[in-house]
Design an enzyme around this catalytic site. Structure first.
Site, PDB file in Angstrom:
ATOM      1  N   ASP A 179     -22.258  42.041 -70.043  1.00 41.07           N
ATOM      2  CA  ASP A 179     -23.689  42.059 -70.362  1.00 41.07           C
ATOM      3  C   ASP A 179     -23.958  42.421 -71.817  1.00 41.07           C
ATOM      4  OD1 ASP A 179     -24.348  41.492 -67.706  1.00 41.07           O
ATOM      5  OD2 ASP A 179     -24.484  43.615 -67.152  1.00 41.07           O
TER       6      ASP A 179
ATOM      7  N   ARG B  30     -22.198  29.352 -66.445  1.00 41.60           N
ATOM      8  CA  ARG B  30     -20.738  29.213 -66.430  1.00 41.60           C
ATOM      9  C   ARG B  30     -20.267  28.781 -65.050  1.00 41.60           C
ATOM     10  NH1 ARG B  30     -17.071  32.418 -64.124  1.00 41.60           N
ATOM     11  NH2 ARG B  30     -18.643  34.028 -63.767  1.00 41.60           N
ATOM     12  N   ARG B  31     -20.746  29.479 -64.026  1.00 47.49           N
ATOM     13  CA  ARG B  31     -20.358  29.108 -62.662  1.00 47.49           C
ATOM     14  C   ARG B  31     -20.913  27.745 -62.287  1.00 47.49           C
ATOM     15  NH1 ARG B  31     -21.746  35.141 -60.791  1.00 47.49           N
ATOM     16  NH2 ARG B  31     -19.664  36.084 -60.945  1.00 47.49           N
TER      17      ARG B  31
ATOM     18  N   ARG C  87     -28.670  39.585 -53.089  1.00 46.32           N
ATOM     19  CA  ARG C  87     -28.138  38.223 -52.980  1.00 46.32           C
ATOM     20  C   ARG C  87     -27.456  37.991 -51.633  1.00 46.32           C
ATOM     21  NH1 ARG C  87     -25.399  37.161 -58.836  1.00 46.32           N
ATOM     22  NH2 ARG C  87     -25.632  39.412 -59.164  1.00 46.32           N
TER      23      ARG C  87
ATOM     24  N   CYS D 247     -26.177  33.716 -72.451  1.00 41.85           N
ATOM     25  CA  CYS D 247     -26.371  33.204 -71.095  1.00 41.85           C
ATOM     26  C   CYS D 247     -26.923  31.784 -71.068  1.00 41.85           C
ATOM     27  CB  CYS D 247     -27.297  34.149 -70.318  1.00 41.85           C
ATOM     28  SG  CYS D 247     -26.546  35.735 -69.919  1.00 41.85           S
TER      29      CYS D 247
END
Length: 369
Positions: A128, A177-178, A201, A288
């Site tokens: 982060d 990224r994922r 989540r 990000c």
């Protein structure tokens, strides 16, 4: 929200107290003697800043525990005070990370608290932390790194490969990224913005808001929640984020007392690996809004690095591998980043930023398929 924060602290604190052991009084004797008199009269000795999520608190209590084990004067519960600071990234859960500005979302308010001396140091998930730090501060400590891999959690509990999901499967992730690596393996699925702490989540997944999601294995392990993972994804299946699995401490550069405590806890192989990865990210000006992955490992003084940059739709991928002496990690990472930047070309990075503003996965709330 306030009640949740109190509950999270209580739970994390209970875990800390069960595992807490006082170190023998012989450790770090020079610092101990210097602080013992002040410690008895003035508590807390250190003020620790952290986000308020259950995972952030687990990491904060891990830091508190390690300090207590290393320094007898920090063993009393009141010696290290944990202060929760809410960040922009925690508050704006309805908006994707790409949409609200990328790196720094989970650290800006902590930076303010550090510079204003509200806290003595901050505990971060290193992934982060922006590569450009607030002036007059530094990352002084890296704790030993946890498992860096991602895990796949499927709603049916049986699908273990991204390639096996049928067309129309909805996968929740806030990470470009994922998303990029998912689309590269299975263009038939749909990725949607999916934010919140780990517990949130998992609850949304169980409710059927999405069919599957991905999380960092390190976070699950730190909260003793590994049983939720359907499968652990090796690096060739999902290359992890820069600095994933690494906890770091950020401190004011001129705070010699605090630095004296914190630097003693730093793990050198983790520092070398993470600094290599962050140099790679810095060379690419990553945040990000850019699907960038990279991992370094240090074994017997040798560092091996793998980096990846993708288009958000997963159709264009640039991979680089480098190796060398661990002490040259930053140079290795920077040169790897410059290699990809040259190979991909500046137009690729410009197009990628434009695409991010439009991609449905970065701007869509989770919906059932």
């Amino acid at each position: 929200a306030a009640a949740f924060g109190v509950l999270a602290i209580a739970v994390a604190g209970a875990i800390y107290k069960r595992s807490h052991k006082t170190a023998p009084h012989g450790s770090r004797s020079s610092i101990c003697r210097a602080a013992e008199g002040a410690a008895a009269a003035s508590m807390p000795i250190l003020k620790l800043g952290t986000r308020g999520s259950p995972l952030a608190l687990a990491q904060a209590y891990e830091a508190k525990k390690r300090l207590a084990e290393a320094f007898p004067e920090l063993a009393p519960d009141e010696a290290v005070e944990i202060r929760i600071i809410s960040t922009t990234g925690d508050q704006r859960l309805e908006i994707s990370l790409a949409e609200i500005g990328g790196k720094g979302l989970f650290t800006r308010e902590l930076d303010v608290a550090l510079v204003s001396k509200e806290v003595d140091f901050c505990v971060h998930s290193t992934k982060d932390v922006p590569t450009d730090l607030v002036p007059d501060t530094e990352i002084c400590t890296f704790l030993p790194r946890e498992d860096t891999r991602d895990v796949l959690i499927s709603g049916d509990g049986t699908t273990t490969k991204i390639e096996d999901f049928p067309k129309g499967t909805v996968i929740g992730t806030a990470s470009l990224r994922r998303q990029a690596q998912i689309y590269a393996k299975n263009s038939g699925v749909t990725c949607v913005n999916f934010r919140g702490n780990v517990q949130t989540r998992l609850r949304k997944l169980k409710a059927g808001d999405v069919n599957a999601t991905l999380l960092a294995y390190a976070g699950l392990k730190r909260m003793n929640m590994e049983e939720h993972a359907t499968t652990i994804l090796d690096w060739d299946q999902m290359l992890p984020a820069i600095s994933q699995g690494a906890i770091c401490f950020q401190c004011r550069s001129n705070d010699e007392k605090t630095l004296g405590y914190l630097k003693a806890l730093s793990h050198e192989p983790t520092r070398q690996a993470v600094c290599c990865e962050r140099a790679f990210l810095a060379a690419l000006d990553g945040n990000c809004k850019t699907p960038i992955a990279g991992q370094a490992q240090v074994v017997d003084g040798q560092l091996k690095f793998t980096g990846l940059v993708c288009s958000p739709d997963g159709q264009r991928n640039f991979r680089v591998e480098r190796s060398g002496a661990a002490e040259e990690g930053e140079t290795i990472g920077r040169e790897a980043g410059l290699h990809i930047r040259n190979e991909a070309g500046e137009k690729f990075f410009e197009e990628m930023q434009e695409y991010v503003q439009q991609v449905a996965a970065a701007n869509t709330k989770p919906t059932k398929s």
